[in-house]
Design a protein around this motif. Structure first.
Motif, mmCIF file in Angstrom:
data_model
loop_
_atom_site.group_PDB
_atom_site.id
_atom_site.type_symbol
_atom_site.label_atom_id
_atom_site.label_comp_id
_atom_site.label_asym_id
_atom_site.label_seq_id
_atom_site.Cartn_x
_atom_site.Cartn_y
_atom_site.Cartn_z
ATOM 1 N N GLN A 1 0.830 -0.994 -0.110
ATOM 2 C CA GLN A 1 0.052 0.026 -0.100
ATOM 3 C C GLN A 1 1.033 1.175 -0.189
ATOM 4 O OE1 GLN A 1 -2.574 0.374 3.302
ATOM 5 N NE2 GLN A 1 -3.485 2.110 2.820
ATOM 6 N N VAL A 2 0.531 2.416 -1.227
ATOM 7 C CA VAL A 2 1.595 3.372 -1.265
ATOM 8 C C VAL A 2 1.038 4.153 0.013
ATOM 9 C CG1 VAL A 2 2.205 4.959 -2.439
ATOM 10 C CG2 VAL A 2 2.069 2.663 -3.590
ATOM 11 N N GLN A 3 1.792 4.877 0.540
ATOM 12 C CA GLN A 3 1.353 5.956 1.483
ATOM 13 C C GLN A 3 1.809 7.317 1.397
ATOM 14 O OE1 GLN A 3 1.681 4.650 5.880
ATOM 15 N NE2 GLN A 3 2.191 2.684 5.170
ATOM 16 N N LEU A 4 2.885 7.318 0.644
ATOM 17 C CA LEU A 4 3.304 8.706 0.293
ATOM 18 C C LEU A 4 3.712 8.847 -0.970
ATOM 19 C CD1 LEU A 4 6.170 9.221 3.004
ATOM 20 C CD2 LEU A 4 3.839 9.933 3.383
ATOM 21 N N VAL A 5 3.043 9.694 -1.733
ATOM 22 C CA VAL A 5 3.091 10.055 -3.079
ATOM 23 C C VAL A 5 3.592 11.429 -3.454
ATOM 24 C CG1 VAL A 5 1.941 9.940 -5.403
ATOM 25 C CG2 VAL A 5 1.289 8.215 -3.591
ATOM 26 N N SER B 1 -1.164 9.175 2.846
ATOM 27 C CA SER B 1 -2.407 8.553 3.145
ATOM 28 C C SER B 1 -2.791 8.370 4.746
ATOM 29 C CB SER B 1 -2.785 7.363 2.315
ATOM 30 O OG SER B 1 -1.710 6.446 2.602
ATOM 31 N N ALA B 2 -1.823 8.695 5.690
ATOM 32 C CA ALA B 2 -1.810 8.519 7.017
ATOM 33 C C ALA B 2 -2.980 9.239 7.542
ATOM 34 C CB ALA B 2 -0.607 8.975 7.618
ATOM 35 N N VAL C 1 8.624 5.455 6.686
ATOM 36 C CA VAL C 1 7.894 5.709 5.617
ATOM 37 C C VAL C 1 8.421 6.383 4.485
ATOM 38 C CG1 VAL C 1 5.586 5.684 4.459
ATOM 39 C CG2 VAL C 1 5.964 5.028 6.770
ATOM 40 N N TRP C 2 8.762 5.900 3.182
ATOM 41 C CA TRP C 2 9.262 6.714 1.936
ATOM 42 C C TRP C 2 8.345 6.736 0.930
ATOM 43 C CZ3 TRP C 2 13.676 9.297 2.661
ATOM 44 C CH2 TRP C 2 14.424 8.928 3.901
ATOM 45 N N GLY C 3 8.417 7.557 0.266
ATOM 46 C CA GLY C 3 7.561 7.782 -0.905
ATOM 47 C C GLY C 3 8.547 7.321 -2.158
ATOM 48 N N GLN C 4 8.082 7.294 -3.306
ATOM 49 C CA GLN C 4 8.669 6.673 -4.485
ATOM 50 C C GLN C 4 9.616 7.567 -5.040
ATOM 51 O OE1 GLN C 4 5.699 8.265 -4.911
ATOM 52 N NE2 GLN C 4 5.815 9.150 -6.645
ATOM 53 N N GLY C 5 9.692 8.837 -4.842
ATOM 54 C CA GLY C 5 10.903 9.871 -5.360
ATOM 55 C C GLY C 5 10.191 10.447 -6.717
ATOM 56 N N THR C 6 10.682 11.670 -6.632
ATOM 57 C CA THR C 6 10.359 12.326 -7.809
ATOM 58 C C THR C 6 11.647 13.038 -8.524
ATOM 59 O OG1 THR C 6 8.932 14.197 -8.797
ATOM 60 C CG2 THR C 6 9.726 14.434 -6.802
ATOM 61 N N GLN C 7 12.009 13.006 -9.742
ATOM 62 C CA GLN C 7 13.094 13.595 -10.361
ATOM 63 C C GLN C 7 13.391 14.854 -10.762
ATOM 64 O OE1 GLN C 7 16.031 11.745 -11.446
ATOM 65 N NE2 GLN C 7 17.038 13.834 -11.483
ATOM 66 N N VAL C 8 14.127 15.709 -10.073
ATOM 67 C CA VAL C 8 14.274 17.156 -10.343
ATOM 68 C C VAL C 8 15.741 17.139 -11.128
ATOM 69 C CG1 VAL C 8 14.639 19.386 -9.444
ATOM 70 C CG2 VAL C 8 13.011 17.913 -8.473
ATOM 71 N N THR C 9 15.540 17.724 -12.525
ATOM 72 C CA THR C 9 16.764 18.210 -13.118
ATOM 73 C C THR C 9 16.912 19.526 -13.370
ATOM 74 O OG1 THR C 9 16.612 16.030 -14.225
ATOM 75 C CG2 THR C 9 17.971 17.336 -15.266
ATOM 76 N N VAL C 10 18.183 19.967 -13.184
ATOM 77 C CA VAL C 10 18.458 21.371 -13.122
ATOM 78 C C VAL C 10 19.304 21.502 -14.200
ATOM 79 C CG1 VAL C 10 19.041 23.885 -12.232
ATOM 80 C CG2 VAL C 10 18.029 21.973 -10.625
ATOM 81 N N SER C 11 19.032 22.078 -15.557
ATOM 82 C CA SER C 11 20.073 22.136 -16.636
ATOM 83 C C SER C 11 19.505 23.340 -17.523
ATOM 84 C CB SER C 11 20.121 20.762 -17.424
ATOM 85 O OG SER C 11 20.978 20.801 -18.397
ATOM 86 N N ALA C 12 20.567 23.868 -18.210
ATOM 87 C CA ALA C 12 20.214 24.839 -19.319
ATOM 88 C C ALA C 12 20.191 23.915 -20.674
ATOM 89 C CB ALA C 12 21.496 25.779 -19.504
#
Length: 120
Positions: A1-5, A25-26, A109-120
């Motif tokens: 069950q995914v709790q953090l998104v 979802s807690a 409890v961990w989320g699945q992560g989201t990618q952040v890319t900083v680039s010109a």
């Protein structure tokens, strides 16, 4: 069950901004301290910012003055406003829920992560 998104990551130019969102979802989200972490390729996961249940905040030195952590307990949601982004901020960003109301406890409890890319 995914709790953090997480959501809100993406590609942004240096100097730009992004706002990350973490939906929990807690049932008693307001009780727990929450944190944002990041992991760049080949590096360990590191704390970016944390917030306790009383809205006390702490930040890593490398984001002070640029990032702001906040929470909306009515929406069970954690935010990370990121301004003046730099290429070194490129990483996968994770939200995590601490086991108690303060950040001296462990993340359980961990989320699945989201990618952040900083680039010109």
């Amino acid at each position: 069950q995914v709790q953090l998104v997480e959501s809100g990551g993406g590609l942004v130019q240096p100097g730009g901004s992004l706002r990350l969102t973490c939906r929990d979802s807690a049932v008693i989200f307001s009780f727990y301290a929450m944190g944002w972490f990041r992991q760049a390729p080949g590096k360990e996961r590191e704390l970016v910012a944390a917030i306790d249940r009383g809205d006390l905040q702490k930040y890593a030195d490398f984001v002070k003055g640029r990032f702001t952590i906040s929470r909306d307990n009515t929406k069970n949601t954690l935010y990370l406003q990121m301004n003046n982004l730099k290429p070194d901020d490129t990483a996968v960003y994770y939200c995590g829920r601490y086991s108690t109301w303060y950040w001296d406890s462990e993340i359980n409890v961990w989320g699945q992560g989201t990618q952040v890319t900083v680039s010109a």
